[in-house]
Design a protein around this motif. Sequence first.
Motif, mmCIF file in Angstrom:
data_model
loop_
_atom_site.group_PDB
_atom_site.id
_atom_site.type_symbol
_atom_site.label_atom_id
_atom_site.label_comp_id
_atom_site.label_asym_id
_atom_site.label_seq_id
_atom_site.Cartn_x
_atom_site.Cartn_y
_atom_site.Cartn_z
ATOM 1 N N MET A 1 0.842 -1.192 0.000
ATOM 2 C CA MET A 1 0.000 0.000 0.000
ATOM 3 C C MET A 1 0.877 1.242 0.000
ATOM 4 N N ASN A 2 0.500 2.262 -0.799
ATOM 5 C CA ASN A 2 1.292 3.470 -0.894
ATOM 6 C C ASN A 2 1.139 4.333 0.345
ATOM 7 N N LYS A 3 2.252 4.650 1.000
ATOM 8 C CA LYS A 3 2.242 5.506 2.182
ATOM 9 C C LYS A 3 3.326 6.556 2.020
ATOM 10 N N HIS A 4 2.931 7.815 2.113
ATOM 11 C CA HIS A 4 3.893 8.890 1.985
ATOM 12 C C HIS A 4 4.354 9.338 3.365
ATOM 13 N N PRO A 5 5.563 9.924 3.462
ATOM 14 C CA PRO A 5 6.028 10.470 4.737
ATOM 15 C C PRO A 5 5.064 11.541 5.239
ATOM 16 N N ASP A 6 5.081 11.787 6.558
ATOM 17 C CA ASP A 6 4.154 12.735 7.156
ATOM 18 C C ASP A 6 4.270 14.128 6.562
ATOM 19 N N ASP A 7 5.494 14.507 6.128
ATOM 20 C CA ASP A 7 5.688 15.866 5.617
ATOM 21 C C ASP A 7 5.526 15.952 4.099
ATOM 22 N N TYR A 8 5.022 14.894 3.469
ATOM 23 C CA TYR A 8 4.887 14.851 2.009
ATOM 24 C C TYR A 8 4.048 16.013 1.480
ATOM 25 N N TYR A 9 2.968 16.348 2.202
ATOM 26 C CA TYR A 9 2.054 17.398 1.753
ATOM 27 C C TYR A 9 2.391 18.762 2.356
ATOM 28 N N ARG A 10 3.522 18.847 3.085
ATOM 29 C CA ARG A 10 3.854 20.084 3.791
ATOM 30 C C ARG A 10 5.163 20.714 3.331
ATOM 31 N N THR A 11 5.804 20.144 2.335
ATOM 32 C CA THR A 11 7.089 20.657 1.866
ATOM 33 C C THR A 11 6.872 21.960 1.109
ATOM 34 N N ASP A 12 7.593 23.018 1.512
ATOM 35 C CA ASP A 12 7.319 24.332 0.922
ATOM 36 C C ASP A 12 8.150 24.644 -0.313
ATOM 37 N N ARG A 13 9.154 23.836 -0.643
ATOM 38 C CA ARG A 13 9.921 23.917 -1.881
ATOM 39 C C ARG A 13 10.521 25.306 -2.143
ATOM 40 N N PRO A 14 11.347 25.834 -1.259
ATOM 41 C CA PRO A 14 11.943 27.154 -1.479
ATOM 42 C C PRO A 14 12.865 27.200 -2.691
ATOM 43 N N GLU A 15 13.404 26.043 -3.123
ATOM 44 C CA GLU A 15 14.312 26.024 -4.265
ATOM 45 C C GLU A 15 13.603 26.364 -5.581
ATOM 46 N N ILE A 16 12.265 26.375 -5.576
ATOM 47 C CA ILE A 16 11.509 26.695 -6.788
ATOM 48 C C ILE A 16 11.259 28.197 -6.901
ATOM 49 N N TRP A 140 15.400 -1.992 -9.719
ATOM 50 C CA TRP A 140 14.447 -0.879 -9.814
ATOM 51 C C TRP A 140 13.584 -0.968 -8.551
ATOM 52 N N PRO A 141 14.081 -0.432 -7.449
ATOM 53 C CA PRO A 141 13.400 -0.599 -6.154
ATOM 54 C C PRO A 141 12.258 0.403 -5.951
ATOM 55 N N TYR A 142 11.031 -0.068 -6.048
ATOM 56 C CA TYR A 142 9.890 0.823 -5.831
ATOM 57 C C TYR A 142 9.895 1.333 -4.397
ATOM 58 N N GLN A 143 9.651 2.643 -4.268
ATOM 59 C CA GLN A 143 9.651 3.294 -2.961
ATOM 60 C C GLN A 143 8.383 4.112 -2.796
ATOM 61 N N ASP A 144 8.239 4.753 -1.634
ATOM 62 C CA ASP A 144 7.050 5.556 -1.362
ATOM 63 C C ASP A 144 7.248 7.030 -1.700
ATOM 64 N N PHE A 145 8.465 7.391 -2.124
ATOM 65 C CA PHE A 145 8.734 8.771 -2.502
ATOM 66 C C PHE A 145 10.044 8.819 -3.287
ATOM 67 N N LEU A 146 10.425 10.021 -3.761
ATOM 68 C CA LEU A 146 11.627 10.269 -4.560
ATOM 69 C C LEU A 146 11.546 9.593 -5.928
ATOM 70 N N THR A 147 12.681 9.366 -6.572
ATOM 71 C CA THR A 147 12.715 8.972 -7.979
ATOM 72 C C THR A 147 11.939 7.697 -8.269
ATOM 73 N N PHE A 148 12.035 6.715 -7.399
ATOM 74 C CA PHE A 148 11.389 5.425 -7.641
ATOM 75 C C PHE A 148 10.040 5.314 -6.942
ATOM 76 N N ASP A 149 9.397 6.444 -6.724
ATOM 77 C CA ASP A 149 8.050 6.484 -6.145
ATOM 78 C C ASP A 149 7.135 5.553 -6.948
ATOM 79 N N ARG A 150 6.455 4.673 -6.260
ATOM 80 C CA ARG A 150 5.617 3.679 -6.929
ATOM 81 C C ARG A 150 4.411 4.300 -7.643
ATOM 82 N N THR A 151 4.110 5.584 -7.363
ATOM 83 C CA THR A 151 2.982 6.239 -8.031
ATOM 84 C C THR A 151 3.404 6.993 -9.291
ATOM 85 N N HIS A 152 4.696 6.991 -9.621
ATOM 86 C CA HIS A 152 5.150 7.657 -10.842
ATOM 87 C C HIS A 152 4.753 6.850 -12.072
#
Length: 216
Positions: A1-16, A140-152
């Motif tokens: 089951m896909n589970k994102h880290p607690d801060d997944y929806y709270r990252t403010d992305r200042p680099e953008i 190709w290790p599926y993960q819950d976030f980053l490059t190999f996020d299973r939802t990509h």
Amino acid sequence: MNKHPDDYYRTDRPEIVPFLPDQYTRVLEIGCGEGPFSNHLRKDCERWGCELSEEAARRATEKRGEGQILVGRYSQVAYEIPADYFDLVMCNDVIEHMEDHDWFFDSIREKMRRGGCPVGSIPNIRHIRALYKLLVLKDWPYQDFLTFDRTHLRWFTRKSLLRTFREHHFAVEKFGGINGTKNVFFMILLRVFNFVTLGFHSDIQYLQFAFRIRKV
């Protein structure tokens, strides 16, 4: 089951932030999460959001107290978004989640006014860690976030992303790698590799690419 880290929806992305245009009045943020990036936007702009997570959308509404947030996938709620209306569309790490990224680019063109700018970021499948896992570990290790996020559902290199912009009639105004590797081993390896190849493969040091493109 896909589970994102607690801060997944709270990252403010200042680099953008450096990729934002100087002027804009109506903003559509796709994948707005709990709304942290809106803190970087002009206070006097009209803000719309689109968010898949109902809980994150609820919290974004509570925090922002203004604008309109649509709950669901972009493809599900696009018909509720006005056409020829926005001059800035934010898409931080959302394009790779689209079932049809070509349709997505055509759709946001319709939502934007003439000269409008999409701004965002996207993972780099040629990042050195990804190449190491593919070429050395043969995995190709599926993960819950980053490059190999299973939802990509889509993956891009610098070359293929720039080609996609051109194919959908967007002019590139600003483009660059962000979130370079901080692992000491990979940093040394990259320095030697870039020296030997005269920087031809310098893109592999970046986890993501950020961009500002303009509708033409």
